[in-house]
Structures are given as C-alpha cells and as structure tokens.
Design a protein around this motif. Structure first.
Motif, PDB file in Angstrom:
ATOM      1  N   HIS A  33       1.072  -1.033  -0.112  1.00  0.00           N
ATOM      2  CA  HIS A  33       0.045  -0.373   0.500  1.00  0.00           C
ATOM      3  C   HIS A  33       1.166   1.191  -0.002  1.00  0.00           C
ATOM      4  N   GLY A  34       2.303   1.424   0.367  1.00  0.00           N
ATOM      5  CA  GLY A  34       3.347   2.172   0.236  1.00  0.00           C
ATOM      6  C   GLY A  34       3.174   3.633   1.249  1.00  0.00           C
ATOM      7  N   VAL A  35       2.233   2.689   2.200  1.00  0.00           N
ATOM      8  CA  VAL A  35       2.396   3.823   3.475  1.00  0.00           C
ATOM      9  C   VAL A  35       3.082   2.792   5.050  1.00  0.00           C
ATOM     10  N   ASN A  36       3.602   3.599   5.528  1.00  0.00           N
ATOM     11  CA  ASN A  36       4.637   3.464   6.762  1.00  0.00           C
ATOM     12  C   ASN A  36       3.506   3.226   8.126  1.00  0.00           C
ATOM     13  N   LEU A  37       3.045   2.805   8.829  1.00  0.00           N
ATOM     14  CA  LEU A  37       2.860   2.192  10.049  1.00  0.00           C
ATOM     15  C   LEU A  37       3.990   3.359  11.320  1.00  0.00           C
ATOM     16  N   LEU A  38       3.169   4.125  11.601  1.00  0.00           N
ATOM     17  CA  LEU A  38       4.320   4.801  12.876  1.00  0.00           C
ATOM     18  C   LEU A  38       3.822   4.457  14.310  1.00  0.00           C
TER      19      LEU A  38
ATOM     20  N   VAL B 227      -4.660   3.403  14.959  1.00  0.00           N
ATOM     21  CA  VAL B 227      -3.395   3.534  13.931  1.00  0.00           C
ATOM     22  C   VAL B 227      -2.830   4.772  13.310  1.00  0.00           C
ATOM     23  N   LEU B 228      -1.234   5.570  13.331  1.00  0.00           N
ATOM     24  CA  LEU B 228      -0.546   5.874  12.470  1.00  0.00           C
ATOM     25  C   LEU B 228       0.379   5.960  11.540  1.00  0.00           C
ATOM     26  N   LEU B 229      -0.762   6.555  10.537  1.00  0.00           N
ATOM     27  CA  LEU B 229      -0.279   5.933   9.003  1.00  0.00           C
ATOM     28  C   LEU B 229       0.359   7.391   8.381  1.00  0.00           C
ATOM     29  N   GLN B 230       2.105   6.684   7.408  1.00  0.00           N
ATOM     30  CA  GLN B 230       2.413   7.757   6.828  1.00  0.00           C
ATOM     31  C   GLN B 230       2.398   6.961   5.212  1.00  0.00           C
TER      32      GLN B 230
END
Length: 593
Positions: free
Chosen positions: A336-341, A365-368
């Motif tokens: 998905h091209g996102v980072n879980l922060l 969740v906080l996604l970047q």
C-alpha cells in the motif's frame, strides 16, 4: 451631511450593529458590507478589491507564517525548560509566563507568541496542580501589551501605519511605537503579575476535538542511532526528558525484547525502543533525544515529486483486513506504500514491536504516506479516518534556521534594508523553503477570517474618508472639544477607540477611527501622529471582552472563562492604560506640531 456621507455612516453603523449582535461571522459581515458599499456607489468597482492586495493584509499573513515557523523550532520551550522546575505555584508561574509572553510578542505577532507559550503554560499548570484560569488571561493581555511595541506586533499598528501613508504619504517606522509600547508593556506586566488573583480558580476548561484526539496514547518504535551520544543514557533519563509523560515499554537489543525495562538500564546505540505517549510529547522527545523512527525512513509511494508526505489517524473498523493480522504479514509498505508509525489501543499497554502487533477492531493506527496515496490505502484497508488534525511525528524540526530568519526580517526592517511587506514576505518564503513549515502548515497558520475581515473593510473604511465623513465627524468633535485641553482631546480619542474595539473588532476600529482622529487633530491644530498613536493603543487594548481580539478568544475555552471574567481583570487595566497611555503619547509625540 450629504447623501453619500449619510449612506457611508449608515453602512458603517449597520456593520457595527451586526458585529455587536454576533449572529453572523465577522468575515461574512465584512464581505456583505463591501458588496453593499459597491452597490451604493460608495466604493468604485475598480477599488473594491484593493484591500486584498493591500500591504496590511500581506504583512499580517506573512507575519503569521514566520511566527508559526518560529514556534515549530522549539526554541522558546528550550529557553524556558531550565526554569520550569522552579515554577511550582501560581506566584512564580504568573509573572514568568506574563513576562515571557510580552517579550515574545515584541519579536513576533502577538497571536503567534500566545500560541507558542499557551501549551507550555497548560502543561506546567497540569503538572503543578495550578489553575489555568489564573494564567491564560494574564498571558493574553500580556500579548496585547507586547504587540504595542513594534509595527508588526499587532494588527492595529500595521493598519494605523497604512492610514498614515494614505493621509500623509509616509508610514510609521518599525520601532516608532516602541517608546510608548515599552512603557505600557512594563506597566502591564507588573500589574498582571499580581492582579491575576482577581480571576476565578478551578474553572473547567472547554474541551476541543483536537484536545480529545491529542490525549490518545500511542506506542511507537524508535531506533537509537549508532553515533548517538547522551550525557544521561538511562531509561529513567529518557522518561525524565519527557517529564514523565512518555513510558519506555520495551527495549529490543540484539534481537531480544526486554519488556518494562528497569529505570537504571542504560540505553545503547543500536537499541530499538518502544515508547508510549501522546503524539505531541512523543514528537518532542524524539526531537530532543535525537532518536529516529524505525519506519519513517522507508520511502513511501508518491505519484508526483511535489507531493507532500502526510500522517493520518484512523480506526481499525470491524471487517477491516487488518483485524487479526500484523503489519509484517500484510506488508503495508510494499502493498500500500504506507508506513505504520504508531498504534493506540484503549485499555491495553502494547509491548510488542510494531511490525508484530496483531490489530484488533477499535485500534487507532498512525499511518504515513503520500497525500494522494493515503486515501486509497485507508479505503483498501477498511479504516475509518478520524477528524483531521495536524500531526508531525518523526518530521524534521529546524531549530536555528527559523530563529535566523526571524532575526533577519526584524533587522532588515529596523535598518530599512527592505520595506516591511517585502521583508516579511521574504521571511515567509524562506521559512517554507528551508522546511521550517510545510506548505500545508503555512496555509493553516493563516488566520483566514481576520485577513478577509481586514481586506473587505479597508475600502469600506476608505469610503468614510473619501466622502468627507471623517472631516464631518472631526468637525463635530472639534466643536465640542474646542475649549478642552489638548490632553483631554487625545484621551477621548483613545477612549473612543478602546470602547469600540471590543464590539467591532480592532481592525475596523482603526480603519474608521484613524481618519477621524487625524482630521480632528488637524482641525484643532494639533499633531495628527499623536492622535493616530492614541487610536492604535486604544484599539489594541481590548481587555474587556473575549471577542474583540483573537488572543482573548484563544484562551476562553482552555481557561474556562465566562464573558464576565474579562472586565474583572480588564476594566482596571483599561483605566490604567487610558490614563498613563495618554500622558506617554503626549510626551513622546508632542501635541503641538
């Protein structure tokens, strides 16, 4: 009174009436007033939108951006940190925060200064059990005093300088306001340092949605860089650095996880830490301790080179593909091209690494990700995004550059290297260019309603002058004040501005009162600069209501104030400013030209 003058005064009175009524937004009222002025023939159509290109609007907008970048640097927090442990009661907190707000308001716009210091004051009050209602209103009033010192400290100074330009062809200088402003600020700080005791205690603050969301405790994972050097590298020292608001949930060292590490355990380069705390506190600790988020360094998918990287908070909904799975198994970054922060789970303290946490329904969740990629990822994962708020966990915090930009702007204006508008425009552009603010944050820093209010009312205020209405009112006042001493005429001018500002906002007060005051001075044979200064001081000294100045509005909810609380502290302060300010202006700006 001519027909045009009657229409101009009628329009202004109706506009003021709507301001006082409070049924509609200020910016909507001002836009309707501008349209009415054009339709009534008071403002030529070719000049209808000159307010939006006026230097006043540009200066205020750019000053807000520069102030926001300066606030983002964290310099003020660092300067106050050494004395924070000594601020144990209201007796020490009130004088320090009042003085700090006044001083900072001299360097930045007063709204920005208050926005920088208010969270620190609230945190200090919470830690020591003090009442925020004893701190916030004095800080707001102190910001109004500090704004009096420089041209860009407060909107009335900027606007009255523009009025002087239109009337006499020359604006006030950057520090022409300083002699009066500094004296009144010193007097106000001394008064507020003791008079805060008249304010109520134990008022419950009005919670905002941002405050509710900010209270979420997240667990995030950070890495200690290999070149990391710390004077006090223990777990307890990291927690003390965050004033106990961050918990170290686990340390991963050599592939082994140590949950609930002992406070005396030393943190080493290469360690990974699981930290729990609110987003703002985590961000501050990561920046101060020079740690690195383990997931944010992975490049996220972007569709365009200019696309900004953003963060989104979202709830794991029932039926989401995340339920029962982990970030590692789902390959959030690859798929998905996102980072879980970070992850927040109510009623449960996580101690697993982020990639191994198995998600449950209700987790936050906080996604970047890229601003174009995130919406699709949130939808595909079956997440419910929370109310949008600005978040910047793991972002780069510039420290020295914003300070250097602000100092350069102030010096450029002081030594006439560049006009005020050009200097602040350059500072705002530089602030974004060096990464002190992202463009989205710069837009958010703009106070849109106030900018529209001022831009729309500039032509309406000009109609009073162009139709001869200002000279007409000045003639009436000069007839009444002919036998009165010049000092009395000056004091009445300040009083009129002072009592008008709380009900019709300080910007329209200056726009209407400025030409009238200058014309009154001319008809009495007195110095118009002194009368313009009186208007600026009176309009900026809004200590009676929460609606005349945005600083007073900002503290109303967090301080739990009622409308009646403002005159409790503000009425004696207003009398003090009226008496002392009139004398100061007459001495520094001689009444006889």
């Amino acid at each position: 009174m001519s027909h045009q003058q009657a229409l101009a005064f009628g329009l202004v009175l109706v506009t003021i009436g709507f301001f006082i009524w409070g049924r509609f937004r200020y910016d909507v009222i001002s836009l309707v007033a501008l349209l009415a002025s054009v339709l009534l023939g008071l403002t030529p159509s070719r000049k209808a939108f000159e307010g939006f290109s006026n230097d006043v609007v540009l200066i205020i907008a750019c000053a807000l951006v520069v102030s926001a970048g300066f606030a983002r640097s964290g310099v003020i927090e660092a300067m106050l940190r050494p004395i924070a442990p000594h601020l144990k009661s209201e007796r020490t907190q009130a004088p320090v925060f009042v003085a700090a707000t006044a001083v900072l308001s001299m360097a930045t716009k007063n709204v920005g200064a208050l926005a920088i210091l208010m969270p620190i004051a609230l945190q200090t009050a919470r830690r020591t059990g003090s009442s925020p209602s004893r701190l916030l209103m004095p800080m707001s009033f102190a910001s109004l005093f500090g704004g009096l010192v420089t041209l860009v400290g407060t909107s009335p100074n900027i606007i009255v300088s523009q009025v002087r330009t239109e009337l006499f062809g020359k604006p006030f200088g950057m520090y022409d306001f300083a002699p009066v402003g500094l004296s009144l600020t010193a007097l106000g700080v001394v008064f507020l340092a003791f008079a805060y005791r008249v304010l109520p205690t134990a008022r419950a603050a009005t919670e905002t949605m941002d405050a509710v969301l900010a209270a979420n405790a997240y667990v995030t994972e950070v890495e200690v860089p290999e070149d990391w050097i710390a004077d006090k590298p223990r777990v307890a020292d990291l927690q003390a650095l965050a004033e106990g608001d961050v918990a170290v949930m686990a340390i991963i060292r050599g592939g082994k996880r140590r949950p609930s590490p002992h406070a005396n355990l030393h943190v080493r380069p290469g360690d990974r830490l699981l930290l729990e705390g609110s987003q703002n506190v985590l961000e501050d600790l990561i920046a101060r301790a020079k740690l690195k988020l383990t997931r944010s360094d992975r490049p996220v998918a972007t569709q365009e080179p200019t696309e900004e990287i953003r963060l989104v908070e979202a709830v794991v909904a029932d039926g989401s593909s995340l339920v029962g799975e982990s970030a590692q198994r789902l390959n959030l970054h690859g798929e998905h091209g996102v980072n879980l922060l970070a992850v927040s789970r109510s009623g449960y303290r996580l101690s697993q690494t982020l990639r191994s946490v198995r998600f449950r329904t209700g987790d936050i969740v906080l996604l970047q990700g890229g601003e174009r990629t995130l919406p699709g990822a949130v939808r595909a994962l079956g997440l419910l995004p929370l109310a949008e708020r600005e978040m910047r966990l793991g972002g780069i915090r510039r420290v020295l550059a914003p300070v250097a930009i602000l100092a350069t702007v102030m010096l450029a204006i002081a030594f006439h290297v560049a006009p005020v508008a050009v200097a602040f425009f350059g500072g705002a552009v530089a602030m974004v260019a060096i990464g002190g603010l992202r463009m989205r944050e710069a837009y958010a820093a703009l106070d849109g309603p106030v900018l529209v209010l001022i831009a729309a009312l500039i032509p309406v205020g000009e109609a009073i002058h162009s139709t001869g209405g200002a000279d007409l009112v000045a003639g009436w006042l000069s007839h009444v004040l002919t036998a009165a001493p010049a000092l009395v005429a000056l004091g009445i001018t300040m009083l009129l501005a002072m009592v008008s500002a709380p009900f019709m906002h300080n910007a329209p007060t200056v726009l209407v009162m400025g030409p009238i005051a200058a014309s009154l001075a001319h008809q009495l044979g007195l110095n118009p600069d002194a009368f313009l200064m009186a208007v600026a001081v009176g309009a900026a000294s809004d200590f009676l209501t929460p609606i005349g100045h945005q600083c007073n509005t900002m503290v109303m909810g967090p301080g739990g104030y009622k409308f009646s609380d403002y005159p409790r502290l503000g009425a004696p302060l207003s009398v003090l400013v009226l008496l002392v300010g009139t004398l100061l202006i007459s001495r520094i700006w001689p009444l006889n030209p």
